[in-house]
Design an enzyme around this catalytic site. Structure first.
Site, PDB file in Angstrom:
ATOM      1  N   GLY A  65       9.985  44.531  23.837  1.00 52.31           N
ATOM      2  CA  GLY A  65      10.370  43.946  25.118  1.00 52.31           C
ATOM      3  C   GLY A  65       9.465  44.426  26.225  1.00 52.31           C
ATOM      4  O   GLY A  65       8.778  45.439  26.087  1.00 52.31           O
ATOM      5  N   CYS A  92       8.839  48.768  18.514  1.00 52.43           N
ATOM      6  CA  CYS A  92       8.241  48.992  19.831  1.00 52.43           C
ATOM      7  C   CYS A  92       9.323  49.355  20.859  1.00 52.43           C
ATOM      8  O   CYS A  92       9.891  50.437  20.760  1.00 52.43           O
ATOM      9  CB  CYS A  92       7.403  47.786  20.248  1.00 52.43           C
ATOM     10  SG  CYS A  92       6.188  48.214  21.508  1.00 52.43           S
ATOM     11  N   TYR A  93       9.675  48.467  21.785  1.00 51.75           N
ATOM     12  CA  TYR A  93      10.761  48.806  22.721  1.00 51.75           C
ATOM     13  C   TYR A  93      11.991  49.231  21.938  1.00 51.75           C
ATOM     14  O   TYR A  93      12.703  50.168  22.324  1.00 51.75           O
ATOM     15  CB  TYR A  93      11.101  47.593  23.600  1.00 51.75           C
ATOM     16  CG  TYR A  93      12.146  47.882  24.661  1.00 51.75           C
ATOM     17  CD1 TYR A  93      11.765  48.218  25.951  1.00 51.75           C
ATOM     18  CD2 TYR A  93      13.511  47.826  24.369  1.00 51.75           C
ATOM     19  CE1 TYR A  93      12.718  48.495  26.925  1.00 51.75           C
ATOM     20  CE2 TYR A  93      14.468  48.103  25.334  1.00 51.75           C
ATOM     21  CZ  TYR A  93      14.069  48.433  26.617  1.00 51.75           C
ATOM     22  OH  TYR A  93      15.005  48.710  27.579  1.00 51.75           O
ATOM     23  N   HIS A 179       3.913  46.205  15.755  1.00 46.62           N
ATOM     24  CA  HIS A 179       4.659  44.949  15.574  1.00 46.62           C
ATOM     25  C   HIS A 179       4.442  44.364  14.178  1.00 46.62           C
ATOM     26  O   HIS A 179       3.388  43.778  13.919  1.00 46.62           O
ATOM     27  CB  HIS A 179       4.217  43.926  16.628  1.00 46.62           C
ATOM     28  CG  HIS A 179       4.715  44.251  17.989  1.00 46.62           C
ATOM     29  ND1 HIS A 179       5.882  43.755  18.510  1.00 46.62           N
ATOM     30  CD2 HIS A 179       4.195  45.069  18.936  1.00 46.62           C
ATOM     31  CE1 HIS A 179       6.067  44.232  19.726  1.00 46.62           C
ATOM     32  NE2 HIS A 179       5.061  45.030  20.011  1.00 46.62           N
ATOM     33  N   GLU A 181       5.840  41.824  12.918  1.00 43.41           N
ATOM     34  CA  GLU A 181       6.101  40.380  12.888  1.00 43.41           C
ATOM     35  C   GLU A 181       4.862  39.534  13.172  1.00 43.41           C
ATOM     36  O   GLU A 181       4.843  38.348  12.897  1.00 43.41           O
ATOM     37  CB  GLU A 181       7.232  40.019  13.866  1.00 43.41           C
ATOM     38  CG  GLU A 181       6.921  40.177  15.362  1.00 43.41           C
ATOM     39  CD  GLU A 181       7.102  41.582  15.906  1.00 43.41           C
ATOM     40  OE1 GLU A 181       6.992  42.557  15.135  1.00 43.41           O
ATOM     41  OE2 GLU A 181       7.335  41.722  17.123  1.00 43.41           O
ATOM     42  N   ASP A 238      13.307  14.900  13.984  1.00 49.36           N
ATOM     43  CA  ASP A 238      14.537  15.677  14.142  1.00 49.36           C
ATOM     44  C   ASP A 238      15.776  14.811  13.966  1.00 49.36           C
ATOM     45  O   ASP A 238      16.677  15.122  13.179  1.00 49.36           O
ATOM     46  CB  ASP A 238      14.601  16.345  15.529  1.00 49.36           C
ATOM     47  CG  ASP A 238      13.321  17.084  15.866  1.00 49.36           C
ATOM     48  OD1 ASP A 238      12.578  17.413  14.927  1.00 49.36           O
ATOM     49  OD2 ASP A 238      13.067  17.310  17.061  1.00 49.36           O
ATOM     50  N   LYS A 384      10.914  23.726  13.671  1.00 51.67           N
ATOM     51  CA  LYS A 384      10.382  22.383  13.387  1.00 51.67           C
ATOM     52  C   LYS A 384       9.791  22.274  11.971  1.00 51.67           C
ATOM     53  O   LYS A 384      10.027  21.302  11.267  1.00 51.67           O
ATOM     54  CB  LYS A 384       9.304  22.037  14.408  1.00 51.67           C
ATOM     55  CG  LYS A 384       8.809  20.599  14.302  1.00 51.67           C
ATOM     56  CD  LYS A 384       9.456  19.734  15.346  1.00 51.67           C
ATOM     57  CE  LYS A 384       8.990  18.311  15.355  1.00 51.67           C
ATOM     58  NZ  LYS A 384       9.721  17.535  16.354  1.00 51.67           N
TER      59      LYS A 384
HETATM   60  N1  ATP Z   1      15.097   5.777  21.957  1.00 51.61           N
HETATM   61  C1  ATP Z   1      16.088   6.594  21.613  1.00 51.61           C
HETATM   62  N2  ATP Z   1      17.259   6.119  21.119  1.00 51.61           N
HETATM   63  C2  ATP Z   1      18.261   6.949  20.769  1.00 51.61           C
HETATM   64  N3  ATP Z   1      18.191   8.282  20.867  1.00 51.61           N
HETATM   65  C3  ATP Z   1      17.069   8.820  21.342  1.00 51.61           C
HETATM   66  C4  ATP Z   1      15.950   8.016  21.733  1.00 51.61           C
HETATM   67  N4  ATP Z   1      14.953   8.835  22.156  1.00 51.61           N
HETATM   68  C5  ATP Z   1      15.422  10.087  22.019  1.00 51.61           C
HETATM   69  N5  ATP Z   1      16.691  10.098  21.528  1.00 51.61           N
HETATM   70  C6  ATP Z   1      17.535  11.258  21.267  1.00 51.61           C
HETATM   71  O1  ATP Z   1      16.989  12.385  21.931  1.00 51.61           O
HETATM   72  C7  ATP Z   1      16.758  13.447  21.002  1.00 51.61           C
HETATM   73  C8  ATP Z   1      15.614  14.317  21.449  1.00 51.61           C
HETATM   74  O2  ATP Z   1      14.397  13.633  21.372  1.00 51.61           O
HETATM   75  P1  ATP Z   1      13.172  14.375  20.681  1.00 51.61           P
HETATM   76  O3  ATP Z   1      11.980  13.520  20.920  1.00 51.61           O
HETATM   77  O4  ATP Z   1      13.156  15.801  21.097  1.00 51.61           O
HETATM   78  O5  ATP Z   1      13.556  14.418  19.110  1.00 51.61           O
HETATM   79  P2  ATP Z   1      13.213  13.361  17.991  1.00 51.61           P
HETATM   80  O6  ATP Z   1      12.806  12.094  18.633  1.00 51.61           O
HETATM   81  O7  ATP Z   1      14.365  13.272  17.034  1.00 51.61           O
HETATM   82  O8  ATP Z   1      12.023  14.032  17.212  1.00 51.61           O
HETATM   83  P3  ATP Z   1      10.522  14.214  17.698  1.00 51.61           P
HETATM   84  O9  ATP Z   1      10.511  15.534  18.421  1.00 51.61           O
HETATM   85  O10 ATP Z   1       9.775  14.258  16.420  1.00 51.61           O
HETATM   86  O11 ATP Z   1      10.153  13.070  18.563  1.00 51.61           O
HETATM   87  C9  ATP Z   1      16.548  12.739  19.664  1.00 51.61           C
HETATM   88  O12 ATP Z   1      16.815  13.616  18.570  1.00 51.61           O
HETATM   89  C10 ATP Z   1      17.557  11.627  19.771  1.00 51.61           C
HETATM   90  O13 ATP Z   1      18.842  12.123  19.432  1.00 51.61           O
HETATM   91  N1  GLN Z   2       5.819  45.582  23.075  1.00 48.27           N
HETATM   92  C1  GLN Z   2       6.781  46.338  23.536  1.00 48.27           C
HETATM   93  O1  GLN Z   2       7.921  46.286  23.072  1.00 48.27           O
HETATM   94  C2  GLN Z   2       6.454  47.179  24.710  1.00 48.27           C
HETATM   95  C3  GLN Z   2       7.527  48.169  25.042  1.00 48.27           C
HETATM   96  C4  GLN Z   2       7.294  48.877  26.369  1.00 48.27           C
HETATM   97  N2  GLN Z   2       7.436  47.940  27.440  1.00 48.27           N
HETATM   98  C5  GLN Z   2       5.906  49.530  26.356  1.00 48.27           C
HETATM   99  O2  GLN Z   2       5.055  49.157  27.132  1.00 48.27           O
HETATM  100  O3  GLN Z   2       5.675  50.455  25.594  1.00 48.27           O
END
Ligand code: ATP
Ligand code: GLN
Ligand code: XMP
Ligand code: MG
Length: 528
Positions: A65, A92-93, A179, A181, A238, A384
């Site tokens: 953090g 870390c933190y 870290h 990760e 999605d 994603k």
């Molecule tokens: N034209 C539309 N008709 C109905 N629902 C929609 C429409 N456009 C967006 N949405 C709704 O809004 C949500 C968010 O849109 P978003 O673009 O983030 O996701 P996605 O379209 O499912 O996927 P992607 O990120 O791949 O475009 C969608 O999952 C859907 O539920």
């Molecule tokens: N990456 C971190 O978690 C940093 C921790 C703390 N802020 C430091 O500077 O040491």
């Protein structure tokens, strides 16, 4: 969110490592890495009260953090975490927090340590460091441990950090200054696996196959044998994956609704309809709301106004459609499917809190704020790329799984200035050529998102000895992991030449083509 749909549901079924987020920019990567070796993990803010958890973690990780543990107002972990009786790893933190609690020996170091270091394991018996000795680790800190916390011993060091790794003498509590990760730490994943699997003994049974079964059963139980469910479906990955899960769970009792807002790309509505109905057997209603949306957008040029108008009218169309559906069991529709992903959830729960509004993202939450429906969000624990993997397993066609994201407000935020039918035609045709050439060049999957924006400025050109005075198309193509930061894609010159020439020649109304070479930040992906 309804009581039934808690984000922690999955954690009751799969062994889960809890990550408490102290605000590091890498916190969510800890969750990612654990899931990569099939151990399920959830991230919650560091302020989480342990008594409010309705599941028990197999182990807890305290993230890094930006704060200093000795600062007034610095975040501190709920002490109850130490009474859970499960292993704890501070990063870390997180390690400095362990040291602060056990003796307060943390202070500003003489110099910041940022970048690679070589790890020397002092205690070969320590299970955390199996197969990690002499590897490169990545440091990012300014504070350091001045002394060993009470009850701890040194298990690893580096040139600049005598306390690179510490372990409690009796309990399974560990701290590391680096870290694990980030990918720059060579054996980071091994270390996290040592912690989660060898020390916490978490079952590595988290897999998409198991997830699908669990989710389908959960939805069936939640919805019951007769109720019907609606969902907003855009043809994006999605909502399509969400719809496919619903279809598997409750068949035609799921009603997908696609709104053609007139702002979609060339032939998009037809393509989406075909894929979702014929390809995936989803019960889909297409609502043609072009006149409504274009009418409301008439004369509007301000980006935020456009976004709000579109968001609000989605609500109206959706409510009207929901009211038309009369479920066979005579009950009102109670549930609504949303395609919320884990990054959306992380953003809203992050300890750092939501950032300043750069732009009002249309999303389902905003889309349907006033509805009394309860939410079903099968993807809210997933990233994603995990959703894409899930789509592949569910038989969603490959081109849909790998489709670039397309925003809800559609072409309206890619046409700068007023959105008219004529501007839509130009933007659609140009975009279609650009994407077609990207696909032909075999580079679609190397690019995270690509599109053409139409600028409301005119420029002079010459075509067939005639003077032209027409608009400008800006091409945008980016590479990104999470869409929070992005860089522009480096095309070959010949490719850009071909696209530019095709657009000016084939699209009436365009005199010039430019390529947007701005990263995010300082720009954003979309132009509005
Ligand atoms: N034209 C539309 N008709 C109905 N629902 C929609 C429409 N456009 C967006 N949405 C709704 O809004 C949500 C968010 O849109 P978003 O673009 O983030 O996701 P996605 O379209 O499912 O996927 P992607 O990120 O791949 O475009 C969608 O999952 C859907 O539920
Ligand atoms: N990456 C971190 O978690 C940093 C921790 C703390 N802020 C430091 O500077 O040491
Ligand atoms: O569903 C959506 N509704 C929106 O209102 C919206 N605005 C931006 N985007 C998408 O989000 C990603 C980041 O875009 P920005 O850098 O422009 O914010 C990119 O993938 C954008 O396409 C949206 N998606
Ligand atoms: Mg979309």
């Amino acid at each position: 969110m309804s009581a039934e749909e808690t984000p922690l549901e999955v954690s009751r079924i799969f062994d889960t490592i809890l990550v408490l987020d102290f605000g590091s920019q890498y916190s969510h990567l800890i969750t990612r890495r654990l899931r990569e070796f099939n151990v399920y993990s959830e991230m919650l803010p560091c302020t989480q009260k342990i008594k409010d958890l309705n599941w028990k973690p197999k182990g807890v990780i305290l993230s890094g953090g930006p704060y200093s543990v000795y600062d007034e107002g610095a975040p501190h972990v709920d002490q109850e975490v130490f009474n859970l009786g499960v292993p704890i790893l501070g990063i870390c933190y997180g390690m400095q927090e362990l040291a602060w609690i056990n003796g307060k020996g943390v202070a500003r170091g003489d110099k910041r340590e940022y970048g690679p270091a070589t790890l020397n394991v002092q205690d070969p018996e320590c299970k955390l460091f199996t197969n990690v000795d002499h590897s490169t680790v990545w440091m990012s800190h300014g504070d350091k441990l001045q002394s060993l916390p009470t009850g701890f011993k040194v298990v690893a060091s580096s040139d600049n950090s005598p306390y690179a790794g510490i372990a409690h003498e009796e309990k399974d509590i560990f701290g590391i200054q680096f870290h694990p990760e980030v990918t720059h730490t060579e054996q980071g994943k091994t270390l996290l696996k040592n912690f989660a699997v060898a020390i916490c003994q978490a079952n590595s049974n988290w897999s998409m196959e198991n997830f699908i079964d669990t989710e389908i059963n959960r939805i069936r139980k939640l919805v019951g044998p007769t109720a019907e469910v609606i969902g907003a479906v855009s043809g994006g990955v999605d909502s399509t994956v969400g719809a496919k899960i619903m279809k598997e769970a409750i068949g035609d009792r799921f009603h997908a609704i696609y709104v053609d807002n007139g702002l979609m790309r060339l032939n998009e509505t037809e393509k989406v309809y075909k894929t979702l109905t014929e390809g995936l057997g989803i019960n889909l209603t297409v609502v043609d709301a072009t006149d409504l949306f274009l009418g409301k957008l008439k004369g509007v040029t301000d980006p935020e106004k456009k976004r709000k108008i579109i968001g609000n009218n989605f609500i109206h169309v959706f409510e009207a459609e929901a009211a038309k559906i009369k479920p066979a069991d005579g009950q009102e529709i109670e549930y609504l499917l949303q395609g919320t992903l884990y990054p959306d959830v992380i953003e809203s729960i992050s300890f750092k809190g939501p950032s300043q509004t750069i732009k009002t993202h249309h999303n389902v939450g905003g889309l349907l704020e006033d509805m009394k429906l309860k939410l079903i969000e099968p993807l809210r624990e997933l990233f994603k790329d995990e959703v894409r993997h899930l789509g592949e397993l569910l038989g969603v066609p490959e081109d849909l799984v790998w489709r670039h994201p397309f925003p809800g407000p559609g072409l309206a935020i890619r046409i700068l200035g007023e959105v008219t039918r004529e501007q839509l035609r130009i933007a659609r045709e140009a975009d279609n050529i650009f994407i077609e050439e990207i696909v032909n060049a075999g580079i679609y999957r190397n690019i995270s998102q690509a599109f053409a924006a139409l600028l409301p400025v005119k420029s002079v050109g010459v075509m067939g000895d005639q003077r032209t005075y027409e608009q400008v198309i800006a091409l945008r193509a980016i590479e990104t992991v999470d869409f929070m930061t992005a860089d522009w894609y480096v095309f070959e010159a010949a490719f850009l030449k071909k696209v530019a020439s095709r657009i000016v020649n084939e699209v009436d109304g365009v005199a010039r083509v430019t390529y947007d070479i701005t990263s995010k930040p300082p720009a954003t992906v979309e132009w509005e």
